[in-house]
Design a protein around this motif. Structure first.
Motif, PDB file in Angstrom:
ATOM      1  N   MET A 130       0.785  -1.193   0.098  1.00  7.56           N
ATOM      2  CA  MET A 130       0.021  -0.042  -0.153  1.00  7.56           C
ATOM      3  C   MET A 130       0.877   1.094   0.120  1.00  7.56           C
ATOM      4  SD  MET A 130      -2.983   1.437  -0.035  1.00  7.56           S
ATOM      5  CE  MET A 130      -4.125   2.382   0.615  1.00  7.56           C
ATOM      6  N   THR A 131       0.769   2.113  -0.858  1.00  6.66           N
ATOM      7  CA  THR A 131       1.475   3.473  -0.827  1.00  6.66           C
ATOM      8  C   THR A 131       0.497   4.650  -0.584  1.00  6.66           C
ATOM      9  OG1 THR A 131       2.841   2.529  -2.512  1.00  6.66           O
ATOM     10  CG2 THR A 131       2.459   4.981  -2.409  1.00  6.66           C
ATOM     11  N   GLU A 132       0.741   5.496   0.347  1.00  3.32           N
ATOM     12  CA  GLU A 132       0.009   6.648   0.832  1.00  3.32           C
ATOM     13  C   GLU A 132       0.691   7.925   0.455  1.00  3.32           C
ATOM     14  OE1 GLU A 132      -1.619   6.419   4.718  1.00  3.32           O
ATOM     15  OE2 GLU A 132      -2.407   4.455   4.335  1.00  3.32           O
ATOM     16  N   GLU A 158      -0.285   8.432  11.808  1.00  2.52           N
ATOM     17  CA  GLU A 158      -0.999   7.335  11.056  1.00  2.52           C
ATOM     18  C   GLU A 158      -0.353   5.867  11.151  1.00  2.52           C
ATOM     19  OE1 GLU A 158      -3.773   8.425   8.959  1.00  2.52           O
ATOM     20  OE2 GLU A 158      -3.155   9.933  10.467  1.00  2.52           O
ATOM     21  N   SER A 213       5.393   4.011   1.915  1.00  2.00           N
ATOM     22  CA  SER A 213       4.776   2.577   1.168  1.00  2.00           C
ATOM     23  C   SER A 213       5.577   1.268   2.002  1.00  2.00           C
ATOM     24  CB  SER A 213       5.076   2.539  -0.087  1.00  2.00           C
ATOM     25  OG  SER A 213       5.053   1.538  -0.936  1.00  2.00           O
ATOM     26  N   ASP A 214       5.026   0.298   1.661  1.00  2.00           N
ATOM     27  CA  ASP A 214       5.744  -1.015   2.242  1.00  2.00           C
ATOM     28  C   ASP A 214       6.545  -1.161   1.262  1.00  2.00           C
ATOM     29  OD1 ASP A 214       3.801  -2.039   0.494  1.00  2.00           O
ATOM     30  OD2 ASP A 214       2.684  -3.093   1.907  1.00  2.00           O
ATOM     31  N   SER A 215       6.986  -0.761   0.266  1.00  2.00           N
ATOM     32  CA  SER A 215       7.879  -1.091  -0.629  1.00  2.00           C
ATOM     33  C   SER A 215       8.761   0.281  -1.198  1.00  2.00           C
ATOM     34  CB  SER A 215       7.178  -1.842  -2.014  1.00  2.00           C
ATOM     35  OG  SER A 215       6.481  -1.051  -2.664  1.00  2.00           O
ATOM     36  N   ASP A 255       4.409   1.051  -5.550  1.00  2.00           N
ATOM     37  CA  ASP A 255       3.035  -0.050  -5.575  1.00  2.00           C
ATOM     38  C   ASP A 255       1.628   0.976  -5.572  1.00  2.00           C
ATOM     39  OD1 ASP A 255       1.166  -1.829  -5.206  1.00  2.00           O
ATOM     40  OD2 ASP A 255       1.375  -2.038  -2.893  1.00  2.00           O
ATOM     41  N   SER A 279      -2.515   0.005  -5.438  1.00  2.00           N
ATOM     42  CA  SER A 279      -3.325   0.329  -3.904  1.00  2.00           C
ATOM     43  C   SER A 279      -2.869   1.831  -3.583  1.00  2.00           C
ATOM     44  CB  SER A 279      -3.041  -0.816  -2.882  1.00  2.00           C
ATOM     45  OG  SER A 279      -1.736  -0.783  -2.839  1.00  2.00           O
ATOM     46  N   CYS A 280      -2.527   2.758  -4.269  1.00  2.00           N
ATOM     47  CA  CYS A 280      -2.391   4.071  -3.980  1.00  2.00           C
ATOM     48  C   CYS A 280      -3.673   4.911  -3.327  1.00  2.00           C
ATOM     49  CB  CYS A 280      -1.619   4.642  -5.155  1.00  2.00           C
ATOM     50  SG  CYS A 280      -0.974   6.370  -4.826  1.00  2.00           S
ATOM     51  N   LYS A 281      -3.419   5.284  -2.098  1.00  2.00           N
ATOM     52  CA  LYS A 281      -4.503   6.284  -1.655  1.00  2.00           C
ATOM     53  C   LYS A 281      -3.540   7.690  -1.518  1.00  2.00           C
ATOM     54  CE  LYS A 281      -4.991   6.725   2.838  1.00  2.00           C
ATOM     55  NZ  LYS A 281      -5.615   6.269   4.382  1.00  2.00           N
ATOM     56  N   THR A 282      -4.509   8.682  -2.055  1.00  2.00           N
ATOM     57  CA  THR A 282      -4.075  10.255  -1.980  1.00  2.00           C
ATOM     58  C   THR A 282      -4.942  11.027  -0.863  1.00  2.00           C
ATOM     59  OG1 THR A 282      -3.294   9.976  -4.337  1.00  2.00           O
ATOM     60  CG2 THR A 282      -3.421  12.196  -3.313  1.00  2.00           C
TER      61      THR A 282
END
Length: 216
Positions: A1-3, A58, A99-101, A189, A192-195
């Motif tokens: 997941m990338t935010e 967060e 992100s987790d990557s 990633d 599953s990107c959330k902005t």
């Protein structure tokens, strides 16, 4: 997941500015103060403050647990943690991707630019994309530009690789979006990107500073 978090840069008063500086590391304070332009100082400060606010608010970090260093390529990373991040800033805006990557982000304010640059830095396919029609040409230029920068920042190669060698057309690991006169691209990633836009990011930063008894 990338935010992705975006924050408008504003000018704090003198007392608030010093309070905000007290939140970041001594090394970062020295770096910020070494910058000659006030706008650059604020961008660097707000970028790190937003990153710390996101990690604490967060992701459950404590501010004194956050240690940021740079690897051999100059890319910053969190010591002792597998959360990845990247920070970008431009006129009036900072952008943070967590992100987790591995992740890279770049933002640019849409303004007049010498479009002759595309012949030097863009591939044939990218040039065709920018030049497909007259309307929106500047925005498409910055779309390609930020995609290239985000890709290079994700991989930590930066200016060591020529922009013309980076092909962005057809890539599925880069997402680009518009925000209030800015173009922002994130590489990683992005499925599953959330902005999170400026108003929410401002609330996250305020909550973080209040937790440290810094009420602006």
């Amino acid at each position: 997941m990338t935010e992705v978090y975006l924050l408008k840069v504003t000018e704090p008063d003198f007392e608030d500015y010093n309070k905000m500086l007290s939140v970041v590391s001594e090394n970062r304070v020295s770096k910020i103060k070494s910058l000659r332009q006030r706008e650059k100082q604020l961008q660097a400060l707000f970028g790190e403050l937003l990153l710390r606010a996101v990690l604490c608010t967060e992701f459950g970090f404590k501010n004194n647990e956050i240690t940021i260093k740079a690897d051999d390529t100059g890319k910053p990373y969190l010591v002792g943690n597998k959360i990845f991040f990247n920070v970008s800033h431009t006129d009036g805006l900072v952008a943070v991707a967590v992100s987790d990557s591995e992740v890279g982000i770049d933002c640019e304010y849409v303004k007049e630019v010498n479009l002759k640059l595309i012949k030097r830095y863009f591939s044939i396919f990218e040039q065709e994309y920018v030049n497909q029609k007259e309307s929106g040409k500047i925005s498409r230029f910055f779309e390609i530009w930020t995609k290239k920068e985000a890709f290079l920042k994700r991989d930590g190669v930066g200016i060591r690789k020529n922009l013309s060698e980076v092909e962005t057309i057809g890539r599925t690991d880069i997402e680009t979006f518009d925000f209030d006169g800015y173009i922002v691209s994130v590489c990683g990633d992005v499925v599953s990107c959330k902005t999170v836009f400026s108003e929410i990011s401002s609330n996250i930063l305020r909550k973080f500073l209040e937790s440290l008894n810094i009420c602006l």
